[in-house]
Design an enzyme around this catalytic site. Structure first.
Site, PDB file in Angstrom:
ATOM      1  N   PHE A  12       0.773  -1.175  -0.037  1.00  0.00           N
ATOM      2  CA  PHE A  12       0.268   0.348  -0.098  1.00  0.00           C
ATOM      3  C   PHE A  12       1.033   1.026   0.126  1.00  0.00           C
ATOM      4  CE2 PHE A  12      -2.736  -3.440   1.787  1.00  0.00           C
ATOM      5  CZ  PHE A  12      -4.217  -2.919   1.110  1.00  0.00           C
ATOM      6  N   GLN A  27      -3.297  -7.952   8.499  1.00  0.00           N
ATOM      7  CA  GLN A  27      -3.606  -7.097   8.953  1.00  0.00           C
ATOM      8  C   GLN A  27      -4.019  -7.233   7.303  1.00  0.00           C
ATOM      9  OE1 GLN A  27      -0.476  -3.989   9.184  1.00  0.00           O
ATOM     10  NE2 GLN A  27      -2.046  -3.066  10.066  1.00  0.00           N
ATOM     11  N   ASP A  34      -5.613 -10.960   1.799  1.00  0.00           N
ATOM     12  CA  ASP A  34      -5.659 -11.742   0.792  1.00  0.00           C
ATOM     13  C   ASP A  34      -5.545 -13.101   0.792  1.00  0.00           C
ATOM     14  OD1 ASP A  34      -3.713 -12.521   1.851  1.00  0.00           O
ATOM     15  OD2 ASP A  34      -2.454 -10.884   0.719  1.00  0.00           O
ATOM     16  N   HIS A  67      -8.518  -7.410   8.959  1.00  0.00           N
ATOM     17  CA  HIS A  67      -9.260  -6.617   8.601  1.00  0.00           C
ATOM     18  C   HIS A  67      -9.963  -7.324   7.416  1.00  0.00           C
ATOM     19  CE1 HIS A  67      -5.885  -3.157   9.189  1.00  0.00           C
ATOM     20  NE2 HIS A  67      -6.657  -3.084   9.705  1.00  0.00           N
ATOM     21  N   CYS A  70     -22.773 -15.182   8.234  1.00  0.00           N
ATOM     22  CA  CYS A  70     -24.271 -14.707   8.505  1.00  0.00           C
ATOM     23  C   CYS A  70     -24.451 -13.565   9.305  1.00  0.00           C
ATOM     24  CB  CYS A  70     -24.733 -15.989   8.736  1.00  0.00           C
ATOM     25  SG  CYS A  70     -26.992 -15.817   8.349  1.00  0.00           S
ATOM     26  N   CYS A 111     -27.408 -15.720  11.918  1.00  0.00           N
ATOM     27  CA  CYS A 111     -26.757 -16.788  12.766  1.00  0.00           C
ATOM     28  C   CYS A 111     -25.143 -16.782  13.343  1.00  0.00           C
ATOM     29  CB  CYS A 111     -26.942 -18.126  11.853  1.00  0.00           C
ATOM     30  SG  CYS A 111     -25.820 -18.848  11.439  1.00  0.00           S
ATOM     31  N   GLN A 163      10.436   0.305   5.209  1.00  0.00           N
ATOM     32  CA  GLN A 163       9.859   1.735   5.962  1.00  0.00           C
ATOM     33  C   GLN A 163      10.512   1.694   7.007  1.00  0.00           C
ATOM     34  OE1 GLN A 163       6.717   2.288   3.344  1.00  0.00           O
ATOM     35  NE2 GLN A 163       7.998   3.490   1.709  1.00  0.00           N
TER      36      GLN A 163
END
Length: 416
Positions: free
Chosen positions: A54, A104, A107, A124, A132, A135, A233
């Site tokens: 991202f 997180q 995929d 996530h 459902c 239920c 990073q």
């Protein structure tokens, strides 16, 4: 989304391989000493599979912030082969080192690679999992089980309905969009394991999304616990890390596994097929469907065809009526057609007719995408029950974590 990433992505830092090797040895030693080792993963562990991250230089949100289109081709999450990091985590789980995984990622690669359902919190969501609304019953699909979001980003209806008796409630995807609450049970489990953990390994996460990033922070703040971060990073929790590694996740985990003396298993696509048989009014009937190790329905079949029939059954469970009387021990040949995301060829299984009682047979189907070959094995009903009741202590849990299944009258192979 785009406003959470800068227009100019932060430069990625790569440490010298010799430094990475020393840090890998340190991490391996910490894993050996740890009593409750957990991992926390982000998009960075999947970039080597062809799925973009991202906030990297070519990350999805970076491109949005820059108003750029992606030039390279991104692979579908359904076709991606789990990375060496994914498979290393599976091996660490199976050997008893990794006690819990918090992710997180949406995929689905952790579950597909072999992480057991009770060993992971997918904070996530999972693009292959729906549930459902009424239920709470879950279903795993070998297709994208995600809403179209045509009306709203908060309208999670997938268009399918629950098939549990006396329910038929609407099914919702499990994706968490911005501004939505994280799943309470998954979040609670994640924090519970973080509080117990003495070692947390962060792999491929910028640690900028709350409240997920608070999970490794719990470990980082705990006296005597160790926080290790591997990301190209910087992250907001770097100052808490006892060990900070700037390299690709695969480069670190390959070295760590070598230091531990453990091999990284080859990815095998595992499916768990159930064939139930019963005799009704003198007619023999089969029901064929998929199921995960915790009996969650998993949809991975396009059709099931009985030998001699022109057409296959493309609903699930596949209900097949045997038209003629059978002798004890007669072979019933079934041709299975799969979704084919990994190029899986059709597979024939031979089911043995047992006349004196209704049966439930579990078939373990293992497909090697590199070799293009299926391997099958069978457990009888008693063995299956003993596995479930014993918590699978005496079996290879990595081999049994098959990933997908389903037992419902829906049109297979469709996606919203």
């Amino acid at each position: 989304m785009a406003d959470t990433a800068p227009k100019v992505a932060e430069e990625e830092k790569f440490e010298d391989p010799k430094i990475v090797d020393r840090k890998a040895e340190s991490l391996a030693n910490q894993i050996l000493k740890s009593k409750h080792f957990i991992a926390f993963t982000g998009a960075g562990i999947s970039t080597s599979t062809g799925i973009p991250d991202f906030r990297g230089p070519e990350g999805a949100w970076t491109l949005l912030a820059q108003g750029r289109q992606r030039t390279g081709k991104a692979i579908s999450t359904l076709q991606a082969i789990p990375s060496p990091t994914h498979m290393a985590l599976v091996e660490l789980q199976n050997k008893g080192y990794l006690k819990y995984l918090v992710s997180q990622n949406c995929d689905g690669l952790h579950r597909r690679s072999g992480i057991l359902p009770d060993k992971i919190s997918e904070l996530h969501g999972n693009s292959n999992r729906e549930y459902c609304k009424d239920c709470g019953k879950e279903y795993i699909r070998d297709f994208r089980a995600v809403s179209t979001y045509e009306k709203s980003h908060h309208d999670h209806r997938t268009g399918r309905r629950c098939t549990r008796s006396n329910c038929s409630g609407p099914l919702l995807d499990t994706i968490i969009n911005f501004g939505e609450q994280l799943p309470a049970t998954a979040l609670s489990s994640a924090f519970s394991h973080a509080k117990e953990s003495d070692l947390c390994l962060v792999l491929g996460s910028s640690l900028t999304v709350t409240p997920a990033n608070e999970v490794p922070e719990v470990v980082g703040k705990k006296k005597g616990a160790k926080l290790v971060i591997c990301n190209l990073q910087s992250t907001p929790l770097d100052r808490m890390a006892g060990l900070r590694v700037h390299t690709k996740c695969d480069d670190l985990m390959v070295r760590v596994m070598e230091k531990l003396g453990l091999g990284i298993p080859v990815f095998i696509l595992r499916r768990r097929l159930v064939v139930e048989s019963e005799t009704k009014e003198g007619r023999y009937q089969l029901k064929v469907y998929g199921a995960d190790v915790d009996e969650t329905p998993v949809t991975f079949l396009r059709s099931v065809k009985l030998e001699g029939n022109r057409r296959g059954v493309n609903s699930e469970p596949a209900t097949i009526n045997i038209p003629e009387p059978l002798e004890q021990g007669a072979e019933i040949k079934l041709e299975l057609e799969f979704m084919g995301h990994y190029g899986e060829p059709n597979l024939e299984i031979v089911h043995e007719y047992v006349s004196e009682r209704d049966t439930k047979t579990l078939y373990l189907l293992e497909y090697n995408p590199q070799a293009g070959e299926w391997k099958t094995s069978k457990l009888d009903e008693d063995e299956d029950e003993s596995i479930t009741s014993s918590g699978m202590e005496d079996v290879d849990v990595g081999r049994l974590a098959l990933g997908e299944s389903a037992s419902m009258p829906i049109a297979l192979g469709s996606s919203p």
